[in-house]
Motif scaffolding. Sequence first.
Motif, short mmCIF file in Angstrom:
data_model
loop_
_atom_site.label_atom_id
_atom_site.label_comp_id
_atom_site.label_asym_id
_atom_site.label_seq_id
_atom_site.Cartn_x
_atom_site.Cartn_y
_atom_site.Cartn_z
N ALA A 146 -6.38 1.68 5.85
CA ALA A 146 -7.03 2.58 4.94
C ALA A 146 -7.05 3.88 5.39
O ALA A 146 -7.07 4.90 4.97
N VAL A 199 0.61 -1.19 0.06
CA VAL A 199 0.03 -0.08 0.19
C VAL A 199 0.95 1.22 0.20
O VAL A 199 0.72 2.06 -0.71
N ALA A 257 -5.50 7.75 4.37
CA ALA A 257 -6.38 8.84 4.12
C ALA A 257 -6.05 10.01 4.89
O ALA A 257 -5.79 10.88 4.40
N ALA A 308 -8.91 -2.90 -5.46
CA ALA A 308 -8.85 -2.45 -4.03
C ALA A 308 -9.57 -3.14 -2.96
O ALA A 308 -9.03 -3.69 -2.04
N SER A 319 -2.58 -5.13 -6.24
CA SER A 319 -2.05 -3.64 -5.74
C SER A 319 -1.67 -3.02 -6.93
O SER A 319 -2.02 -1.75 -7.04
N ILE A 355 -6.94 -3.79 8.35
CA ILE A 355 -7.22 -3.23 6.90
C ILE A 355 -7.72 -1.65 6.96
O ILE A 355 -7.47 -0.92 6.27
N ALA A 380 -8.32 -5.98 -0.10
CA ALA A 380 -8.75 -5.92 1.14
C ALA A 380 -9.60 -7.44 1.65
O ALA A 380 -9.23 -8.11 2.66
#
Length: 838
Positions: A429, A267, A433, A404, A362, A425, A408
């Motif tokens: 995320a 990620v 963000a 995406a 990914s 997860i 997950a």
Amino acid sequence: MTPLFLRFAARELRSGVKGFRIFLACLAVGVAAIAAASSTAEAFRQGLASQAREILGGDLSVSLRQRRFEPAERADLARMGRVTYAVASPAMAQAPSGDRRLVELRGVDGAYPLAGAVTISGAKSLAEALSVRDGVWGAVVEQGVLDRLHLKLGDRFLVGNVSVRANAILEQEPDRLSRGFAIGPRVLTRPGALEQGGFLIPGLPFGETVRIALRPQYPLALAKTDLQRELKGVSRVRDRNDAAPGISRMIDQLEYFLGFIGLASLVAGGLGVFGAVSAYVDSRKPAIATLKALGAESGLVRDTYLAQIGLLALLGVTIGVVVGGATPLAMGAAFQGQLPVPALFAIYPLPLIKAGAFGLLSAAAFSLAPLARARTTPPASLYRSDLTGRLGFGPEMIGALLCAGGLAALAIVTAPTPLAAGLMIGGVAVAFALLWAFGLGAASLAGRLRGGTRGAMRIALANLAGPHSAARTAAPAIGLGVALLAAVVLIQSSLLRQISVVAPQTAPAMIFAGIPGDRVPEFDAEIARGLGHTPTADTYLRAPLLSGRIIAVRGRPVVTAKLGAEGRWAFDNDISLSALGPEPPNPGIIEGHWWPANYAGPPLVAIAEDPARAAKVRLGDTITISILGRDIVAKVAVIRRVDLGAFGASFPLVLTPKTLEGAQPVQVAIAKASKAEEARVTQGLGAKFPEVTVISVRDQLDAATDLFDRVALAVRGAAAVALVAALLVLAGAIAARAQQRTREAAILKVLGASRLQVLSAYVLEYGLVGLIAGAAGVGLGYLAAWPVVVRVFEAKWAVDWAEMALLLGGASAIAGVGGVLASFQALSKRPAPALRSE
């Protein structure tokens, strides 16, 4: 016939992978981490499975606590196949010099082992080493016993009050893993030695285990069912498919945690993938514009570059799979003989396929958006170097979102605990963000602050506020890497402090087990003599120890299937209990009030919180406890939280003293003492109370600290992989703006800026990026680690500020080095050629 988009893609790939090195590295690092973690875990699983029978010591094992198998039970077991019995008890070993050491005394019969082999040195065979000579029991001991007691092979020493001779050194037992953690080094002898020493009296902390090698054509499942039916109420029945459940769970959890770090690296590296694809598409603007001007459809443009990205993604994933698959093989070659768990290192397809799937999902999730922008930008804008096509919910964005989601979902499906995986997860995320928003905010703030600065700082802040700011591209990835490492460091520092600082202050220094119930005053006097003073209730606590089983709640028999999972352990087996008058130190009372010290009424009980919650027990309810063949109905007066690490009465059940009046059970005690007092007490008890086991909590904490340090070092190393991915993103951000930086540096030099000013501006710019990302990462790591330490482990929160400052400074310094590299690259060309180039 080859499709047109594939022919175009092949032509463009003839120039090699220049510009995609960061893309390949970001994918390879994350995939390699996941592949290595999964392959290593699979090697351990296969190793355990291949030696399951040896690890268990047979096909089935049955364990009892505080009692031995009856003759009728032994007869039933013998009909199932070949059997071997072993008894074990903690005991104090004492050398002629007076040195004493807690050991695990284990007696095995002549049939041991049924599977595998015992490895010893110093004697020809186990039977010879355990033979009785001159009335002295033979023993095989671990090297730690000889070292601690300053003995050599052939020397005699006492275990309890039984004389044994060290005839050989114990190097390996086939069933060691199945028995779990040992509180001291092992002394292996015959069961008769434990019988002679009085270790096998009902109520003492011993156990007996039978291992069974089933007769041919006796199915394992049927044998286990028959065994559970014939031996009702046994402590534990296991088969060879469940030889080491604790280790299997640990392997599952460690694999997921290390694999999760690899996923976080993917990620974090996703920004590098995004940046590399964006830079490549940006460099191909003239070709895209020409194709569109000649009538090429948007789908052809997208498919041409999608094919290239897909082939390069396959290459990056392949590199990661190869490196990840080879890592366990190299580790096995280097450490095969030193591993505590058997492992079969080989190439296992499933872990590699899983890692490859993570990598491809990914790559797709982070590559499709730049392709969408290229597809939706009109030719005129492309010729003007304006790649600003609007991102709508077209096929590329839908595909990116699906990938995406697939990423997950795959992480959750392959995790041992889906709920925990979902939380992790979701946490990544949200963190990603927040870091992205933090980077945008930092860029906006830099734009506002630049007006009040001059020189190199003004240039640095202007670049941070610009459309290609590294605060927007590299800071989220660096922040995520720092956050993972910060969380690991904070959890480690808090738990290590709990073990090495808090626990020694709050826990007892010594635990005494097997105190004869009829010699309590004499024992108390010996403790006072060793300590040099009369202990108080805050430094010494003694209580009777029995075992019993809760068989009914509110007069109704317990149905374990209806109980809550968290406290079911208190109803599945016999549990320890005691009887106390005065309220003990640290009672942990949640509800109710402790009874008076001189209470003489009907039986009352204090029950631990977990069993009470599992059976929905409330104050005033009655529970029925089976103790020594007698059923006692007691009213619940207290519900309490039991802290096993604190100085107090850590029994799941505590009854009023009159309930056990006349039983005279063995007793246990705990005491706080300095190291010198501990040595005197241990030495003094050797002569008068050789049967009493003395457990040094200090030694156990030291061993736990050493083990924790080693595990934490490995986890830190794994967490650093995410930081490596972040540095790749930083390198990608520098490479993507190399040409623009060169032109910018040329303009600054033409306008009179010195090389030192340009260098300072770039170092300040990237150093600020590292500082911003590091601060955000440390903050998120703090937020992630606090609930783990306080809520999950119930430990005291402690921050290692020196480590946090090191992380923050390191992130800023490394990013600053990136600024130096960027400036050297920009200043390497003379102004005229740089300004003439597009």
